[in-house]
Each structure stands twice: as structure tokens, then as C-alpha cells.
Design an enzyme around this catalytic site. Structure first.
Site, PDB file in Angstrom:
ATOM      1  CG  ASN A   1       1.248 -55.947 -54.549  1.00  0.00           C
ATOM      2  OD1 ASN A   1       2.395 -55.562 -54.795  1.00  0.00           O
ATOM      3  ND2 ASN A   1       0.994 -56.979 -53.776  1.00  0.00           N
TER       4      ASN A   1
ATOM      5  CE1 TYR B   1       6.957 -54.835 -46.531  1.00  0.00           C
ATOM      6  CE2 TYR B   1       7.885 -53.803 -48.462  1.00  0.00           C
ATOM      7  CZ  TYR B   1       6.956 -54.630 -47.882  1.00  0.00           C
ATOM      8  OH  TYR B   1       6.030 -55.260 -48.659  1.00  0.00           O
TER       9      TYR B   1
ATOM     10  CG  HIS C   1       8.014 -56.913 -55.041  1.00  0.00           C
ATOM     11  ND1 HIS C   1       6.954 -56.430 -55.769  1.00  0.00           N
ATOM     12  CD2 HIS C   1       7.455 -57.547 -53.975  1.00  0.00           C
ATOM     13  CE1 HIS C   1       5.814 -56.746 -55.180  1.00  0.00           C
ATOM     14  NE2 HIS C   1       6.089 -57.431 -54.087  1.00  0.00           N
TER      15      HIS C   1
HETATM   16 FE1  HDD Z   1       6.192 -56.777 -49.666  1.00  0.00          FE
HETATM   17  C1  HDD Z   1       8.988 -55.700 -51.256  1.00  0.00           C
HETATM   18  C2  HDD Z   1       4.226 -54.996 -51.847  1.00  0.00           C
HETATM   19  C3  HDD Z   1       3.374 -58.108 -48.221  1.00  0.00           C
HETATM   20  C4  HDD Z   1       8.100 -58.189 -47.283  1.00  0.00           C
HETATM   21  N1  HDD Z   1       6.535 -55.606 -51.254  1.00  0.00           N
HETATM   22  C5  HDD Z   1       7.758 -55.268 -51.755  1.00  0.00           C
HETATM   23  C6  HDD Z   1       7.608 -54.404 -52.877  1.00  0.00           C
HETATM   24  C7  HDD Z   1       6.255 -54.205 -53.051  1.00  0.00           C
HETATM   25  C8  HDD Z   1       5.590 -54.955 -52.017  1.00  0.00           C
HETATM   26  C9  HDD Z   1       5.598 -53.362 -54.113  1.00  0.00           C
HETATM   27  C10 HDD Z   1       8.726 -53.854 -53.720  1.00  0.00           C
HETATM   28  C11 HDD Z   1       9.208 -52.532 -53.215  1.00  0.00           C
HETATM   29  C12 HDD Z   1      10.276 -51.999 -54.135  1.00  0.00           C
HETATM   30  O1  HDD Z   1       9.962 -51.726 -55.288  1.00  0.00           O
HETATM   31  O2  HDD Z   1      11.411 -51.886 -53.668  1.00  0.00           O
HETATM   32  N2  HDD Z   1       4.202 -56.654 -50.023  1.00  0.00           N
HETATM   33  C13 HDD Z   1       3.590 -55.786 -50.890  1.00  0.00           C
HETATM   34  C14 HDD Z   1       2.161 -55.791 -50.663  1.00  0.00           C
HETATM   35  C15 HDD Z   1       1.921 -56.679 -49.655  1.00  0.00           C
HETATM   36  C16 HDD Z   1       3.206 -57.201 -49.239  1.00  0.00           C
HETATM   37  C17 HDD Z   1       1.156 -54.943 -51.416  1.00  0.00           C
HETATM   38  C18 HDD Z   1       0.629 -57.053 -49.004  1.00  0.00           C
HETATM   39  C19 HDD Z   1      -0.392 -56.275 -48.908  1.00  0.00           C
HETATM   40  N3  HDD Z   1       5.809 -57.960 -48.079  1.00  0.00           N
HETATM   41  C20 HDD Z   1       4.572 -58.377 -47.623  1.00  0.00           C
HETATM   42  C21 HDD Z   1       4.729 -59.115 -46.391  1.00  0.00           C
HETATM   43  C22 HDD Z   1       6.077 -59.122 -46.111  1.00  0.00           C
HETATM   44  C23 HDD Z   1       6.723 -58.400 -47.179  1.00  0.00           C
HETATM   45  C24 HDD Z   1       3.595 -59.705 -45.582  1.00  0.00           C
HETATM   46  C25 HDD Z   1       6.832 -59.726 -44.963  1.00  0.00           C
HETATM   47  C26 HDD Z   1       6.358 -60.010 -43.808  1.00  0.00           C
HETATM   48  N4  HDD Z   1       8.195 -56.975 -49.355  1.00  0.00           N
HETATM   49  C27 HDD Z   1       8.752 -57.542 -48.277  1.00  0.00           C
HETATM   50  C28 HDD Z   1      10.254 -57.374 -48.211  1.00  0.00           C
HETATM   51  C29 HDD Z   1      10.542 -56.567 -49.511  1.00  0.00           C
HETATM   52  C30 HDD Z   1       9.161 -56.404 -50.101  1.00  0.00           C
HETATM   53  C31 HDD Z   1      11.022 -58.620 -47.993  1.00  0.00           C
HETATM   54  C32 HDD Z   1      11.602 -57.105 -50.447  1.00  0.00           C
HETATM   55  C33 HDD Z   1      12.441 -55.929 -50.855  1.00  0.00           C
HETATM   56  C34 HDD Z   1      12.020 -54.866 -49.978  1.00  0.00           C
HETATM   57  O3  HDD Z   1      11.020 -55.291 -49.168  1.00  0.00           O
HETATM   58  O4  HDD Z   1      12.497 -53.750 -49.926  1.00  0.00           O
HETATM   59  O5  HDD Z   1      10.610 -56.659 -47.096  1.00  0.00           O
END
Ligand code: HDD
Length: 703
Positions: free
Chosen positions: A159, A373, A86
Site C-alpha cells: 500500500n 489472495y 481494491h
Molecule cells: Fe489485501 C487485494 C494490499 C491486507 C485480502 N490487497 C489487495 C490489493 C492490494 C492489497 C494492493 C490489490 C491487488 C491488485 O491490484 O489486484 N491488503 C493489502 C495490504 C494489506 C492487505 C498492504 C495489509 C498489510 N488483504 C489484506 C488482508 C486480507 C486481504 C488482511 C484478507 C485476509 N486483498 C485481499 C483480497 C484481495 C486483496 C480479498 C482482493 C482482490 C485480490 O485480493 O486479488 O484477497
């Protein structure tokens, strides 16, 4: 109230000439008044910001030039790591308005009082591309909302698709590695059309439902304003008596759903890689504030037990027909950020940010996210104190004993920095069992182990339900998308493996994809842990076309005009568009504009090369006799007409545009989605046609 009109005047007079303008775009102006003195970071006034300090006219720069050193030092360190997923996002401020008290199901403060407004910040994003990638990548869109409630920040990190690829967070790094650029070559960027992605998907049957969703037009939205949002997981709500209900969160865009077509998306990425962010920025700056309603699907343990699938499995939806959505409030985005980096880039969302009255379930994807997160912010923002940043700090009072660390500027005041202490009131905050967050006391037992519940086993039934719930046009787009993506996969065995999964979803779909890929023979269906449930009811809510708006409001008409254009027609069309709440942009052979039939000057918003029809929801081509022939000689004007036609857009044209339409190869095929405009009344009739957004009947004929 939202106002779709530009702040720019309708017509102005320059000299003795009347000037007509489109409704698009705001003119950015910097503040006037006294200009402050430039200083260093220390506040020292700067005398010369053009030349570094040198020994002699042509001599070397001196190290004592503090201003120069500070400026370059700071510049050298401007970048921070982008989000691991993202990375490309766009944020806006707004508020949430609660429609009615939900005290029957939750004690969450935000849902207690009808009419109450709560500040919020939203960040929309694509998943796979790097920060500088293009907006129209075929990709899931992130829809993350931070509510600054009176009892702490609540982050709903969702999402635009209600299901996910995987069931257990432990697979997330594999999924993302496979989706992003391949590690040896560093490409492809911002696209899933490559071997690694489809290799992983075809080896991960739980992702097949999501694969159907991402091959639908949901992954190429017209803009952020026209897409739904979903919390995805099943959460809990708990009321003041401690009673728990399960809940799924939905955001429904008041603007209606809308997507573009794939060929348009491909070209848009070149024409305007910032298409989505520009759209959001323009809409808010013009006062046409986007709105979503928040809906809840609320259900109990009994429903959860009886439902065909496990409500803890994030690869499944609960169809709205089975648990209707209760609309509980609305979100309005009414303010752009002041600074992209400070707000959109530094905002840190965290699924763990819940408030009393809302709680987790045991969804293994959600549980894993709660770790990720918080953890990721440290490498991204560089300090445990990222919550001190204004965009992340709560708006309600907060008191704790966490201290120090890099960049701390909010350490607790006074002597006490531990709990318990014996310093009375001045010893700082104390826990509060009544007000404080209480986890729902769910009874738990079971053998420790790396389990995947049997109830998570069905991977195809809902994929089939999703496919069958689409209109014919949308089904065609899904099949075409599979063919496009898999055509970029170089390994034939991966292409075949994907088709073997599609055979468990729908025979026709599998046959279309196999034909599109020209497989020599149909593979065997993939092994399925459970046979597909063939008779799940179709759900109309899963279609975009069936959930479009009934107006052209918030959309944009592109009007290609030439010198000598009929001014009455232009003004009639402009006023019809504006009464609909839509915008009109003028495109002309030269950016200065054109002189209309009565001498009125029409200012152009775009020169034809920079204003392809891709940028507009519908188009008109209004020319004079001479202008029509001139346009016919211009390749970008021919593309303007040909693309609008093949993207199934509504096209209005004056008779004089015939030479252009002929050269564009569409004149002989003009259909009921094309309207000749000759009198002023035609403007209104054309706007009414545009309410259907696209003339899909054309697509079948285009073949
Ligand atoms: Fe995630 C970012 C949505 C599964 C790990 N995720 C991130 C963002 C969104 C989502 C909208 C951007 C947030 C922003 O604008 O800063 N992610 C989802 C949805 C998921 C999902 C709807 C499943 C239902 N994500 C998911 C899993 C993991 C992550 C299973 C890890 C185990 N996601 C992350 C992260 C991020 C992230 C690495 C990257 C930047 C952040 O968190 O702040 O932690």
C-alpha cells in the site's frame, strides 16, 4: 531517458498562420493500412454487421442468425466480479533494475547481479470504492508489484501507507464491511465518512495509528506517481548460506511526494473522476516515465528484540532513523497496457508468490493474506487456471503436473502427469532441493490457542509520533480531516468515542477535533492497555511536505489565455516550463483556442468549463485588456482563480487579468505566492517559484 515533451510538434503552420500548442495529451490513432475482414469467433467472414437476419422487411429476427446470437451471447457475459477490495485500479508495465548484488542477505535471483533488469507489472488502486468510483476518494492506495523473475513470480502486494488497520487477518472482513457501503442502503460509495466505518475504528483501538495516517494527506495523493509504496509487513531474506535477515520494503518515488488538499479532492472527483489514471497514462505515453527506488530496511533478531514494538505487528513502522533504508534498485514504468481488461483487470496478485531467498514471517496479518489472495481469484476469474493468462504466467520456464479445470490451455505434454514416475527424462520435471524454495527453518513452539501477543498492545505511541512528525500545515489537515469525516457520522456517541482515542494521541489534536465537532464536553480518554510513550523521536520522513521534490518536473501548469494575449510571455513561459520538464496546458474561453497578440493561433487543450484550476499544479492567467474583462464575467473563470488561490497554488498573472482576480475575490489578498508576469524573464522566475509546489503560508491566512 525520460522525455517530458509531447510527441506533438511545437508549432505548426496552418495556411499562413502559426499555431502554438500545449504540451499535454497524446492523440490516439488507430492503425492504418489494410483493414482486415470482420469475422465471427469461428473465423467466418461477416457480410453485414448492421442488421440482424429477419423474415421479411419488417419481420421478426431469425434464431438461425449465428453472428447475432454469438455477439449478444458474448456481450451478455462480459462482466466478471470486481475485486472484493481494491476494485478500482490502474496498471502499467515496466522493469526493475538491480543496483548492486545483495547476495550477502538474499539468494533471490533478482538481487544477484548489478544492472540486471527484470520485467514487472504494477497495479495501483483505491481500496473501498467500486470499480467505477472516483480516483480522488480519501482512501489508502494499493501498490501491488509483480516481478517476473528468473526463478518465478514475486508479488509485493503493498500500500502507500506503511501500517495497517488491524493486526490479525481474522478481522479483515469486518474492517472491509465497515468501510464499504452500508449493507441496507448500499451507500456511501468510496468513502469512509460514515457511521459504520468510524464505529468499527473507534471500537478497534489497534487501528488508531492507521486512522492518523488515513486522515493525513497520504490518502489524497496528487497522483500515483507522487506517492510512496510499502510492503508493510516484516519479511525475511535468506542468503545462500541459509542466514536470515528481517526486511521491510519501501518504494520511494523519484518524482518526490505530493498530495492535493481536501477541498480540491472533493471537486476533482467531479471535474475528472479519472484524474489519477489519466495522469499515469499521459506521463507514460509522453515518455516521462515514473520511477521509484526500492529501499530495504534490513535488521536482525537482536534489533527485533530491542525495538520498542513487535516487528510482527503490522500496525507499526520502524522509523527510518532507527533502521536506515538501503536503496537497492529502481522501478521504471515505461509501457501502458494494450488492453485494460486483459491486463489490469485480470492480473492476480498473491502475497504467497515468493521466490527462493525471500520468506514470510509470522506476522498474523501476512499469514492470513496468504490464504485470501489465492482463494479470491477463483470467484473473480472463475477458474483455477487464472495463471494461464499471459499477465499472470511466469516469464521463466515452468513445469508442473497440475492439469485440467475450466479453460485449461497449457496442460503438461506427454504420458506422465504424476510424480514420482519411472519414465526417465521424458517423465517430466523433478524436485530440486538445491535450487528449490526452502522455507526458513525457524524453531517454533507454543500452546495452540487464539492468541494476541502482549507485545502488540501499544496502540497510541506511534500515532502520536506520526502526528508530531508532521509540519503545522499537515497537522492542520489531519485535524480538519477528522472533523470532516466525523461530521458525516450521525451517531454522536461514535464521534465522542473517536475523540476519546485522540486524547491518548495528542491533547491539541483532540481539542481541535472536539471544537470542530462542537462537542459539549470533552470525553474521558479511552482505556489504554499501555500508557502512550510520550518521547518517541519525531521522524521527518513521515511528512509529505518535508519530502517534496526540488523541481516542478513532471507537474502541469494551467495557462488561462484570451485573445490578444502577449505572445512573447506565452512562449517564454512555455519554454521555461519545458526546460523544467513540466507541461503546460492552454485553457481558453472556447475550445478552438485564441489568437495571440502577433496573430499566432494558440490551440486550447480545454475550454474553461472543462479545465478548472484543480487539474493543474500551478496556474497563470494571461489576458489582453478586453480578454481580462470578458473572463471576469465568466463564472468558471472566476472559480479558476478563486480555487487556485484557496488551494494555495502559485499564480502568475498579467496586469490585464486584474478584473478577473477582483471578481474572484482574491485581488486584495494577492501574496508572495502570486506573481505578476510582465516581461519574458518572469516566466523563468515563476517556474522557480513553482518548485515549492504550494504556497502553504497562505493557508493560515485563509483561516
Ligand atoms: Fe489485501 C487485494 C494490499 C491486507 C485480502 N490487497 C489487495 C490489493 C492490494 C492489497 C494492493 C490489490 C491487488 C491488485 O491490484 O489486484 N491488503 C493489502 C495490504 C494489506 C492487505 C498492504 C495489509 C498489510 N488483504 C489484506 C488482508 C486480507 C486481504 C488482511 C484478507 C485476509 N486483498 C485481499 C483480497 C484481495 C486483496 C480479498 C482482493 C482482490 C485480490 O485480493 O486479488 O484477497
Amino acid at each position: 531517458m525520460a522525455n517530458s515533451k509531447s510527441s506533438r510538434p511545437e508549432t505548426v503552420s496552418i495556411g499562413d498562420q502559426k499555431v502554438l500548442r500545449g504540451t499535454g495529451g497524446e492523440l490516439h490513432q488507430t492503425a492504418g493500412g489494410d483493414i482486415p475482414t470482420l469475422t465471427t469467433q469461428q473465423g467466418t467472414p461477416v457480410a453485414d454487421d448492421q442488421n440482424s437476419l429477419k423474415a421479411g422487411q419488417r419481420g421478426p429476427t431469425l434464431i438461425e442468425d449465428q453472428h447475432f446470437r454469438e455477439k449478444i451471447f458474448h456481450f451478455d457475459h462480459e462482466r466478471i466480479p470486481e475485486r472484493v477490495v481494491h476494485a478500482r485500479g490502474f496498471g502499467a508495465h515496466g522493469y526493475f533494475e538491480t543496483y548492486e548484488s545483495l547476495s550477502d542477505i538474499t539468494r533471490a535471483d533478482i538481487f544477484q547481479r548489478a544492472g540486471e533488469k527484470t520485467e514487472l507489472f504494477v497495479r495501483f488502486s483505491t481500496v473501498a470504492g467500486n470499480k467505477g468510483s472516483a480516483d480522488l476518494a480519501r482512501d489508502v492506495r494499493g501498490f501491488a508489484v509483480k516481478f517476473y523473475t528468473k526463478e518465478g513470480n514475486w508479488d509485493l502486494v503493498g500500500n502507500n501507507i506503511p501500517v495497517f488497520f488491524i493486526q490479525d487477518a481474522i478481522k479483515f472482513p469486518d474492517l472491509i464491511h465497515a468501510a464499504k457501503q452500508e449493507p441496507d442502503r448500499g451507500f456511501p460509495q468510496a468513502q469512509t465518512a460514515h457511521d459504520n466505518f468510524w464505529d468499527f475504528i473507534s471500537l478497534t483501538p489497534e487501528s488508531i495509528n492507521m486512522a492518523l495516517w488515513i486522515m493525513s494527506d497520504r490518502t489524497i495523493p496528487r497522483s500515483f506517481r507522487f506517492m510512496e509504496g510499502f510492503g508493510v509487513h516484516t519479511f525475511r531474506m535468506v542468503n545462500a548460506e541459509g542466514k536470515s535477515s528481517f526486511v521491510k520494503f519501501h518504494w520511494k518515488p523519484k518524482q518526490g511526494l505530493q498530495s492535493v488538499v481536501w477541498n480540491e479532492a472533493l471537486k476533482l472527483n467531479g471535474a475528472d473522476p479519472d484524474f489519477h489514471r489519466r495522469d499515469m497514462w499521459d506521463a507514460i505515453k509522453m515518455g516521462d516515465y515514473p520511477e521509484w527506488e526500492l529501499g530495504l530496511q534490513v535488521f536482525d533478531e537482536k534489533f527485533a528484540e530491542e525495538f520498542e514494538f513487535d516487528v510482527l505487528d503490522a500496525t507499526k513502522i520502524i522509523p527510518e532513523e532507527q533502521v536506515p533504508i538501503r536503496i537497492v534498485g529502481r522501478m521504471v514504468l515505461d509501457r501502458c497496457v494494450d488492453n485494460f481488461f486483459a491486463e489490469t483487470e485480470q492480473v492476480a496478485f498473491q502475497t504467497g508468490n515468493l521466490v527462493p531467498g525471500i520468506d514470510f514471517t509470522n506476522d498474523p496479518l501476512l499469514q492470513g493474506r496468504n490464504f485470501s489472495y489465492l482463494d479470491t481469484q477463483l470467484s473473480r476469474l472463475g477458474s483455477t487456471n487464472f495463471n494461464h493468462l499471459p499477465i499472470n504466467a511466469p516469464r521463466c520456464p515452468f513445469h508442473h503436473f497440475q492439469q485440467d479445470g475450466h479453460m485449461a490451455f497449457q496442460n503438461p505434454k506427454g504420458r506422465a502427469n504424476y510424480e514420482p514416475n519411472s519414465w526417465g527424462k521424458d517423465g517430466g520435471p523433478r524436485e530440486n532441493p538445491e535450487k528449490g524454495f526452502q522455507s526458513y527453518p525457524e524453531e517454533l513452539e507454543g500452546a495452540k490457542g487464539r492468541h494476541r501477543s502482549e507485545t502488540f498492545a501499544d496502540h497510541y505511541s506511534q500515532a502520536r509520533q506520526f502526528y508530531l512528525s508532521q509540519t503545522k500545515v499537515e497537522q492542520g489537515h489531519i485535524a480538519d480531516a477528522f472533523v470532516f469525516e466525523l461530521s458525516k457520522v450521525q451517531t454522536a456517541a461514535i464521534r465522542e468515542r473517536m475523540v476519546s482515542h485522540l486524547l491518548n494521541v495528542d491533547q491539541d489534536l483532540a481539542a481541535k477535533v472536539a471544537k470542530g465537532l462542537r462537542l459539549k464536553s470533552m470525553p474521558e480518554p479511552a482505556d489504554a492497555a499501555r500508557p502512550t510513550i510520550m518521547d518517541l523521536k519525531v521522524s521527518e520522513k513521515l511528512s509529505i511536505v518535508l519530502n517534496g521534490p526540488d523541481s516542478f518536473k513532471g507537474r502541469k501548469l494551467g495557462a488561462l489565455v484570451t485573445d490578444g494575449v502577449d505572445i512573447d510571455l506565452v512562449t517564454a513561459l512555455k519554454s521555461a516550463m519545458e526546460s523544467e520538464g513540466a507541461q503546460i496546458a492552454f485553457i481558453a474561453p472556447q475550445v478552438g483556442g485564441v489568437e495571440a497578440s502577433d496573430g499566432t493561433w494558440i490551440e486550447a487543450d480545454e475550454k474553461i468549463d472543462g479545465g478548472p484550476s484543480l487539474l493543474y499544479d500551478a496556474v497563470v492567467i494571461l489576458a489582453s485588456e478586453e480578454g481580462g474583462s470578458e473572463l471576469a464575467k465568466m463564472p468558471p473563470a472566476r472559480d479558476f482563480a478563486a480555487d487556485a488561490f484557496s488551494h494555495c497554488k502559485f499564480i502568475g498573472y498579467s496586469q490585464q487579468a486584474q478584473p478577473l482576480l477582483e471578481k474572484a475575490g482574491v485581488w486584495a489578498d494577492l501574496d508572495a505566492g502570486c506573481k505578476q508576469l510582465s516581461q519574458t524573464d518572469d516566466g523563468k522566475a515563476f517556474v522557480e517559484m513553482c518548485r515549492d509546489l504550494r504556497f502553504w503560508e497562505r493557508e493560515e491566512k485563509l483561516g
